[in-house]
Design an enzyme around this catalytic site. Structure first.
Site, short mmCIF file in Angstrom:
data_model
loop_
_atom_site.label_atom_id
_atom_site.label_comp_id
_atom_site.label_asym_id
_atom_site.label_seq_id
_atom_site.Cartn_x
_atom_site.Cartn_y
_atom_site.Cartn_z
N HIS C 61 0.82 -1.21 0.00
CA HIS C 61 0.00 0.00 0.00
C HIS C 61 0.85 1.26 0.00
O HIS C 61 0.36 2.34 0.28
CB HIS C 61 -0.92 0.01 1.23
CG HIS C 61 -1.73 -1.22 1.39
ND1 HIS C 61 -2.56 -1.66 0.39
CD2 HIS C 61 -1.82 -2.11 2.40
CE1 HIS C 61 -3.13 -2.80 0.80
NE2 HIS C 61 -2.71 -3.09 2.01
N HIS C 223 -7.05 -4.89 -1.41
CA HIS C 223 -6.31 -6.13 -1.62
C HIS C 223 -7.04 -6.94 -2.67
O HIS C 223 -7.16 -8.16 -2.55
CB HIS C 223 -6.24 -6.99 -0.36
CG HIS C 223 -5.89 -6.26 0.88
ND1 HIS C 223 -6.83 -5.68 1.69
CD2 HIS C 223 -4.69 -6.00 1.43
CE1 HIS C 223 -6.22 -5.10 2.71
NE2 HIS C 223 -4.93 -5.27 2.57
#
Ligand code: ADP
Ligand code: ADP
Ligand code: MG
Ligand code: MG
Ligand code: MG
Ligand code: MG
Lengths: 334, 191, 334, 191
Positions: C61, C223
Site C-alpha cells: 500500500h 487487496h
C-alpha cells in the site's frame, strides 16, 4: 466507443481537463494562466524581486512539471499535448507571468520540439524586453552524444535541475548566476532508465511499443523512445548492475566525491519495487565505498503508465548544490 | 503567384488532405517517432482554418501570418515551430514578392535555421529542398522527394535516437510536407 | 525462472528488502526497529512528551504506512508481508518504540487480520504498562455494514485519520483526547473505489482477479477484494457520477457543511487521470453547490500496481479538523 | 494424551502436509480471499520448526508455547493470531491436563474469542468445533467438517465481503485446520 482503458473523457480534452483538475485541487500552489494550459505560482508575493523559473514540456510526465511549481522551485510550468512540446504562445504566457523584472530562466529538455518551441517563445519575450536565459537539459546517457543526432535527451535529471535553479532564484541569485549554476551542474547529472512496459497516449490508443511478457528494454526515453537493448526480465540486483555500470562508464563514480541519487518511477511501477531497487543500488554503491548524501525515490518524471524505473546520479561537485537540493520548497510533488 | 485568395484555397485543400490522412501520418510516426504527427498536424490545420475564418478581406501578408500563427499556436512538438517558421518567413517576404518559388526559398531557409537540420537528415527538409530547387513543382518531384527519405538515416528529431533502425521508413514530416505541396499544385494560379 | 514482471529479487524477500531500501534512502525520517519490519521516526526528540501514533498493515500500500511516519503524523509504522497483516511481535516493537510515557494510539484498518494482530500486540504492550487506545477505521462504503459480516473495510480514508491524530498528538493532545477525536471523525469519512485492473502479489505471481480489456469494477478493496458491480469502462464523468452517488447516499452532502476530499490513485493509474477525475468531481460537486475546503490528489493508499482510483469525502463537522489537516508535517509522502 | 515428544512429531507431520499443499491452500484462498493462505501457513510451520529445533528437552507447556509463538510471529494475516491463540490457550491449560479433547476445547474457545466468529460463519471454527464435539476424532469427522464449509455463506474474514458469492467454495482455513487434525490422527499416542 472508448478504445483505451483510462479514466478520461474525450481524449483530445485530456490536457485541458487535467490542468483544470490540478489548479482547482491545489489553488494554494497553482493558478491557471487564462486562455492557456500554463500554470503560475498562486503565491505571487514569493516571486517579487526574484528571477522567474519556467519549465514545461509535453504532458504525461506528471507530477512534472506543474507539481514543482511553488516557492523555492518553479515559478510557472507549461503543459503541452500529451508527449508533445507546448506551443510558443503558451510558453510565452508562462514567461510573462513569471517575470518580475529580474528576468526569466528556462529549463528545457533536449527534445527537438521543446528546444524549438521554447526558442520561439524566447524570441517573443525578448521583444517585450524580458531578459531570458536557458539551459537545455540532456541527462539521458542511453543516447550517444553525437553531432550527428539530436543529442542526449532530457529526462528525470531535469527535476534536480529545477530544484537547483529554483532554490538559487529564491535566495536571490541573478539571471547570470543562475545560468552559471545550471551550466556548471549539467554535466554532472546522468540518467539511465529501464522499461518493463510501454505507455499509451490517450489520443493514439495503443502503446508506443510492445514488450513480451518477460521482456524489458534498457535505455528508453520518457516518450517510449527506443532504448539500447532488449532482454529477458532480470532480478532487481541485475537491473541495478546494468544501469549502474552505464553510470560508472559516464561518471567514474569515486568515493572522494559526494553524490545525490534520484530513483524515479516511470508511472506504473509501485513504490515497493522502487524501494527494492534502492536497496540493491545502495548495496552496490557501498561496494564502491559510496554513500549518497541525498536521495529521493518516487514518481517525479513519469511516462504516463509506463512501467519502469530510471536512475539519476548527480555528482555534487560544488558544496552549495547539496544546500540547494535540501532547500525547503512549497510544491505539490517535491 | 500567391494571392490572399488562392493561399486560402491552398489551405482548404491542405486541410482536407491532412484530415483524410491523419491516421496514416500518425502511423508513419510510430516506428520512428512518437505516433502523434497526424494529430499534431490536424490540430494545426484546424487552427489555420479558424484563424482564416476570422479575417475580413485580408491581404496576402495577413493570410500568411495567420497561417503561421495557427500552426505555431496549435501544433506544438517539432513540426509546429518548423511549419510555423516557414509561413512566418513567407509572410515577411511577401512585402517584396508574391512569387511562390522565392517564398518557398525563404521558408526553407527558416526551417533550416530553426531546426538546425540540413538535406539528407531525413526530415521535412528533404521535401522542401527539392521542391525549392525545381523551377516547376510537379507531383513527380514531390513523390520522389518523399520516397527518398525512406533509405535515409535520421540525424535530427526523435527518429535520430533510432540510428540505423530509422532506415526503411518514410519520414512523417516529409509526407505531410508532400501534402502541402500537392495541395499547392492543385490550387490554380499559385505557380 | 522469474514468472512475475516486477523489479524484485526473490519474492519472499520483497518486504525486508523494501524496508531496507526505504530506511536507507530516507534516514532523515525513518529508522528500522532492529530485528523487525517496523520503522520509527528518526527524529526521536519530536516524540518526547507526546502520545505515540502507530499504524501499519500488509505491505503493498506504499507510501502507506511508512511514508507517513514523521513529525506531525505517525510515530512508527509496521510493514507486514504483502497484503498480510503484520504479526503482533512486530506491532509490539513499534508500540514500544513509539511510547514516550504518554501512551500509544493505534490506527487499525478493519480487516480481520489487522484487528486481531493489533489486538494481540495491545495485550503484549499492556503487560508493559503502556497505555493503549485505538481506532478501527472502516471507511469503505462499498461494503454493507452489517453485524453478519466483517463490516466495512479500512481503506484510503485511513490516511486522513493518520493526519488528524498525528497533528493532535504533535500539539500535545492526551491519549483520551486523541481517542475522542478519532471516534468523532470516523463516521464522517467515506471512501469508494473503482478498479481498472488488479494487482499481483509477488509471491502469488498472478493477479488477484481479472477484468476484461474493457471492464471495470466498482467497490473493490485495497487487496483486490471484490466490489459490487462490474461493467464496461465509462468516461471519467460517469465514473465520478457513480462514485459520488454512493457517497451522497451515505453522507447526504450538504452545501452548509465543509468537506475535505482525497482522490487516491491505486498504483498504476497516472496522475493525469487522477487530475481529470478531480476536474469532473469538482464540476459535479459544484452542481450541489459544494466546494471542498481541502483536497489531495495522488497515490496515498495503493494496491501494488492495481489501476483505479478511490474517492474519499470527509465532512469537517468540527472546525479543528481542517486545522489538523493543514497542520505541517515532515514525512516522505504526505 | 499430548506429550512434549508426540506434540513435536505432530508438528513435523503438520509441516509436511502444509508444505505439500501450500499451493492448494493459496488456490482455495483465491476465489474467496486474497490467495495467500498457503504462503502464510508455510511461513508459520517454518517458524514452528525453527522454534522447536532450538529447544532442549522441553516440557509440553514449553513445546505448545513455542508452537504458538512460531505461528503468531510468522503467519500474520487472520490465520496467524487464530492458530497462535489456539496453541497459546493449550499451553496455558497444559498445566492442568494433557488430555487432547480438553486442550482442543480451550483452543476452540480461544479462537472464538479472538476472532468473534462462531459455528456456521465459514471459518476454521467449522472444523475445530466438530472435532471438539466428537469424543473420538476420525478422518470422517474431519472430512465432513471441511466439506460442510462449502455451502456456507461467509460471515467473518475476507470471504465475508463476497456475501452470496462465497457459497460453493471450501474455506481455506478449514482445510488447513483439517491437515492439523489429520496430522494429529497420524501421530501415535496423542488421542
Ligand atoms: N530539426 C528538425 N528539422 C527539420 N524537421 C524536423 C526536425 N525535427 C523534426 N522534424 C520533422 O518533424 C517531424 C515530426 O513531427 P511531429 O511528430 O509532429 O513532432 P514530434 O517529433 O515532436 O512528435 C519529423 O518527421 C521531421 O520531418
Ligand atoms: N474471525 C475469524 N474467525 C475464525 N477464523 C477466521 C476469521 N477470519 C478469518 N478466519 C480464517 O482465516 C482464513 C484465512 O486465513 P489467511 O488467508 O491466512 O488470512 P487473510 O485472510 O488475512 O489473508 C479463513 O479461511 C478462515 O478460516
Ligand atoms: Mg510528439
Ligand atoms: Mg511525433
Ligand atoms: Mg492475506
Ligand atoms: Mg488470505
Amino acid at each position: 466507443m472508448k478504445s483505451v482503458k483510462k479514466i478520461i473523457n474525450e481524449p483530445q480534452n485530456a490536457v485541458p481537463e487535467m490542468v483544470d483538475g490540478l489548479v482547482r485541487a491545489y489553488p494554494q500552489y497553482l493558478e491557471r494562466i487564462p486562455g492557456s494550459e500554463a500554470m503560475v505560482r498562486s503565491d505571487k508575493d514569493s516571486m517579487i524581486g526574484k528571477v522567474g523559473i519556467v519549465s514545461g514540456g509535453g504532458s504525461g510526465h506528471e507530477p512534472s512539471h506543474a507539481g514543482f511549481v511553488g516557492k523555492g522551485m518553479l515559478s510557472a510550468a507549461v503543459a503541452g499535448q500529451v508527449f508533445t512540446s507546448p506551443t510558443p504562445d503558451q510558453i510565452y504566457a508562462a514567461i510573462k507571468a513569471a517575470d518580475h523584472g529580474k528576468g526569466v530562466f528556462l529549463v528545457i529538455k533536449n527534445y527537438s520540439g521543446d528546444v524549438m518551441n521554447f526558442d520561439m517563445a524566447k524570441d517573443m519575450a525578448e521583444l517585450d524586453d524580458i531578459k531570458i536565459k536557458s539551459i537545455i537539459v540532456n541527462d539521458d546517457i542511453a543516447v550517444e552524444d553525437s553531432l550527428y543526432t539530436q543529442g542526449r535527451r532530457g529526462v528525470a535529471g531535469t527535476v534536480l535541475m529545477h530544484k537547483l535553479v529554483g532554490a538559487a532564484a529564491d535566495q536571490g541569485a541573478s539571471l547570470d548566476e543562475i545560468e552559471k549554476l545550471a551550466k556548471a551542474a549539467l554535466p554532472h547529472i546522468s540518467t539511465i532508465a529501464v522499461a518493463l512496459s510501454a505507455a499509451t497516449v490517450p489520443e493514439v490508443g495503443k502503446p508506443g511499443f510492445t514488450l513480451a511478457d518477460d521482456e524489458i528494454e534498457y535505455g528508453v526515453g520518457i516518450h517510449s523512445e527506443p532504448g539500447y537493448r532488449r532482454e529477458k526480465i532480470k532480478s532487481s540486483k541485475k537491473l541495478v548492475s546494468e544501469l549502474l555500470a552505464k553510470i560508472n562508464q559516464e561518471q567514474h563514480l569515486d568515493p572522494k566525491h559526494q553524490y545525490a541519487v534520484l530513483i524515479n518511477g516511470m508511472g506504473a511501477t509501485p513504490l515497493m519495487e522502487q524501494y527494492i531497487f534502492s536497496h540493491d543500488l545502495l548495496d552496490q554503491l557501498e561496494t564502491q565505498n559510496i554513500k549518497p548524501v541525498f536521495m529521493k525515490v518516487g514518481n517525479y518524471m513519469t511516462s504516463i503508465e509506463m512501467a519502469g524505473i530510471s536512475l539519476t546520479v548527480f555528482e555534487l561537485a560544488d558544496s552549495t548544490w547539496l544546500k540547494y537540493l535540501n532547500y525547503p520548497v512549497e510544491t505539490i510533488a517535491w | 503567384m500567391l494571392t490572399a485568395e488562392n493561399t486560402q484555397e491552398w489551405m482548404n485543400k491542405f486541410y482536407l488532405k491532412i484530415e483524410q490522412n491523419k491516421d496514416y501520418l500518425s502511423e508513419l510516426d510510430t516506428p520512428i517517432g512518437d505516433g502523434d504527427h497526424g494529430n499534431n498536424m490536424m490540430r494545426g490545420v484546424e487552427g489555420v482554418k479558424q484563424g482564416l475564418a476570422q479575417l475580413q478581406d485580408p491581404d496576402l501578408k495577413t493570410v500568411l501570418k495567420t497561417i503561421a500563427m495557427g500552426l505555431i499556436s496549435k501544433v506544438g512538438g517539432a513540426s509546429g515551430p518548423l511549419y510555423g517558421t516557414a509561413f512566418l518567413e513567407m509572410a515577411k517576404k511577401s512585402s517584396d514578392t508574391q512569387d511562390i518559388n522565392q517564398l518557398i526559398d525563404v521558408a526553407l531557409a527558416g526551417i533550416k535555421k530553426r531546426g538546425g537540420a540540413t538535406e539528407g537528415d531525413k526530415t521535412m527538409i528533404d521535401v522542401w529542398s527539392p521542391v525549392a530547387q525545381n523551377d516547376t513543382i510537379t507531383q513527380q518531384v514531390i513523390d520522389d522527394a518523399i520516397a527518398s527519405t525512406k533509405d535515409m538515416l535520421a540525424r535530427k528529431g526523435r527518429a535520430s535516437y533510432l540510428g540505423e533502425r530509422s532506415i526503411g521508413h518514410l519520414d512523417p514530416g516529409a509526407v505531410s510536407s508532400g501534402y502541402l505541396f500537392t495541395a499547392l499544385l492543385e490550387t490554380e494560379g499559385t505557380l
